[in-house]
Design an enzyme around this catalytic site. Sequence first.
Site, PDB file in Angstrom:
ATOM      1  N   HIS A  76       0.826  -1.219   0.000  1.00  0.00           N
ATOM      2  CA  HIS A  76       0.000   0.000   0.000  1.00  0.00           C
ATOM      3  C   HIS A  76       0.860   1.269   0.000  1.00  0.00           C
ATOM      4  CE1 HIS A  76      -3.881  -2.108   0.818  1.00  0.00           C
ATOM      5  NE2 HIS A  76      -3.086  -2.985   1.412  1.00  0.00           N
ATOM      6  N   ASN A 149     -10.286  -2.893   2.263  1.00  0.00           N
ATOM      7  CA  ASN A 149      -9.932  -2.932   0.840  1.00  0.00           C
ATOM      8  C   ASN A 149     -11.188  -2.749   0.002  1.00  0.00           C
ATOM      9  OD1 ASN A 149      -7.184  -3.371   1.112  1.00  0.00           O
ATOM     10  ND2 ASN A 149      -7.282  -5.578   0.810  1.00  0.00           N
ATOM     11  N   HIS A 340      -4.314   1.129  11.819  1.00  0.00           N
ATOM     12  CA  HIS A 340      -4.128  -0.124  12.551  1.00  0.00           C
ATOM     13  C   HIS A 340      -5.495  -0.745  12.852  1.00  0.00           C
ATOM     14  CE1 HIS A 340      -2.953  -3.120  15.283  1.00  0.00           C
ATOM     15  NE2 HIS A 340      -1.986  -2.495  15.916  1.00  0.00           N
TER      16      HIS A 340
END
Length: 679
Positions: A76, A149, A340
């Site tokens: 990413h 995603n 996170h």
Amino acid sequence: MGEERKVNSQSKNEQLEHFRADDKDKILTTNQGLKVSEDEFSLKAGDRGPTLMEDFHFREKMTHFDHERIPERIVHARGFAAHGEFEVYESMKEYTKAKFLQDPAAKTPVFVRFSTVAGSRGSAETVRDARGFATKFYTEEGNYDLVGNNIPVFFIQDAIKFPDLVHALKPEPHNEMPQAASAHDTFWDFVANNQESAHMVMWAMSDRAIPRSFRMMEGFGVHTFRLVNEEGKAHFVKLHWKPVLGTHSLVWDEAQKIAGKDPDFHRRDLWESIEKGDYPEYELGVQLLSEEEEFKFDFDILDPTKLWPEEDIPVKIIGKMTLNRNVDNVFAETEQAAFHPGHVVPGIDFTNDPLLQGRLFSYTDTQLIRLGGPNFHELPINRPVCPFHNNQRDGYSRQTINVGRVSYHNNSLSGNTPAPATEAEGGYVHFQEKVEGRKVRSRSESFKDFFTQATMFWNSMSEPEKKHIIDAFSFELGKVKSKSVQQQVVDMFANVSTVLATGFAMAIGANPPEAKVSENRKSSPALSMLNTKKLPNTRKVGVILAEGFKDNEVMSILEALKKEGIQPEIISENLGTLKGEEGMELKIDHTFLTCDSVLFDALYSAGGKNLNDKLMKEASYFITEAFNHYKPIGATHEGINIIAGLEDSPGVITGEEPKEFSSAFIEAIAAHRHWERQI
Ligand code: HDE
């Protein structure tokens, strides 16, 4: 304790304001605040003499420059972000105690980073890949990160295989090729030898992996999470972002060409939309299952290679996110943002999905190397908007100046504070799931069906989408050198669909597979992008114009397009202005050199009296390409000459009467692609 924890959508902005530095109209200084008298020449012993070590200004400037880069994200790396806000439509109290999901009047600030997975930080954006969709909610109870995603399933089931997957996907180590592409031997060797990847590979080979825009793709939390309410009752949940503009894609040939013509295509689209006030919007959806329903399905809800079909478990829309502000500085905000999946708030909890469990370790670990130590939470973009206190101290680049001598718990010198909060006071208490079992390294039996949902995905596709998938496999495997890997992939995907595997086996000269699966398994219509919303808003139309155009008619057509939120941009031979036959002037936005057919959603050939051969030639190249990419094409007046031969094709609109033409053209633009064309 006792501190104000109220948050509104302004609060993150106000906090960031505190860190903003505007150097305009200021005096140049060193980092120590010393005014600098000269910034062009280093300190030398004489005009032609050697540079002196004493030149602290030179050394400070150069040292800082030498250290300007930080390691890019291992995955990413290529990403772009924006600020915005989230509002919940109705209280979710029944399911979760998360405060930001209670009050429809409240707005929670958010920061969203979109990304590709495989490419390095400077790679092109329209490559075939999954897209990251990471959202940081700055809530009054702390930051909540939804790190998702645009594909609802993942390649692997257990986090321990992530380094293997990424090694196989990244450029091959002996020659560092290919960049930002899965079309090479090691990736497909991984796929064939790790067949749990089948379902996600189907998505990656579909049009989902070449989105038209970040504004037009879905987002998925992928894992099954838990929502927990005030009474401690839990529900399993899958999280979805649904773009208000619908889910749309490029076509593969177009995506590859854009990668060269404008490698920044997606960030430019996001940036410009926000600058224009066309704020991207996404609705938050949840699929909910009670604890009792855990074993009701023919797949394991903890398996991240499985989705929950929307027809069986409907998506309940619960709120909306609007992205309304571009960043001030890409490095300070986008690059330094640290997401996170373990950043949660009370009312949101984990499950035992083994991919999620491993992610909970990885994300802090990666920030330690990337952001240079344990204080990355103090960076402006990562700071919670609510106060935070604990006994953690020191480390690289510590910014907080902790006062007092107590930095341990329990203590008496500081009244045993900072003190933990009870659950009633908002303390995070983990959901008390009962766990028992032997320590094993193994895959659950319930995780071993790799193909049923891959077939469901295939069965849910429309004919054009199926063709694109076969083409994508044919392209990717056509680039693979190893005959053995090619054949292994053909044989593997025969477990998904014989039509699919035979289709690309032919294209790559492999042996056709044996039929292994019946084609008539389940389908889920929600998976087909053909069933998405189709709107003309924010679509870009290239208007091909020449001197002496029909002013009144063309102007009223452009007005009609703009009224629908469509964005016409004028293309002609040279920059400057063009005059219509009645003397009206239009500013030219692009020449045929500075733009390209692939950068528009549609073309409108308006022409003009002075349509010369050169312009005709360049314009018809643009038109042919748009036609081959199934895009809407409109033509009026002399412009009809440019599209000669295409008039009767689907999605090609011609006419002289502005009102009639505009409404037919707008309809064709809203349809986006005209797959019925025979090309
Ligand atoms: Fe990530 N992932 N990931 N991932 N991921 C990272 O964290 C990792 C996975 C996702 O815009 C890294 O800060 C492991 C699934 C996004 O900054 C790293 C596993 C999903 C982003 C990492 C996964 C994601 C990352 C690299 C397998 C969708 C970009 C830089 C267990 C639900 C966030 C960083 C941003 C980034 C690890 C799988 C989404 C190395 C070990 C599944 C959107 O920590």
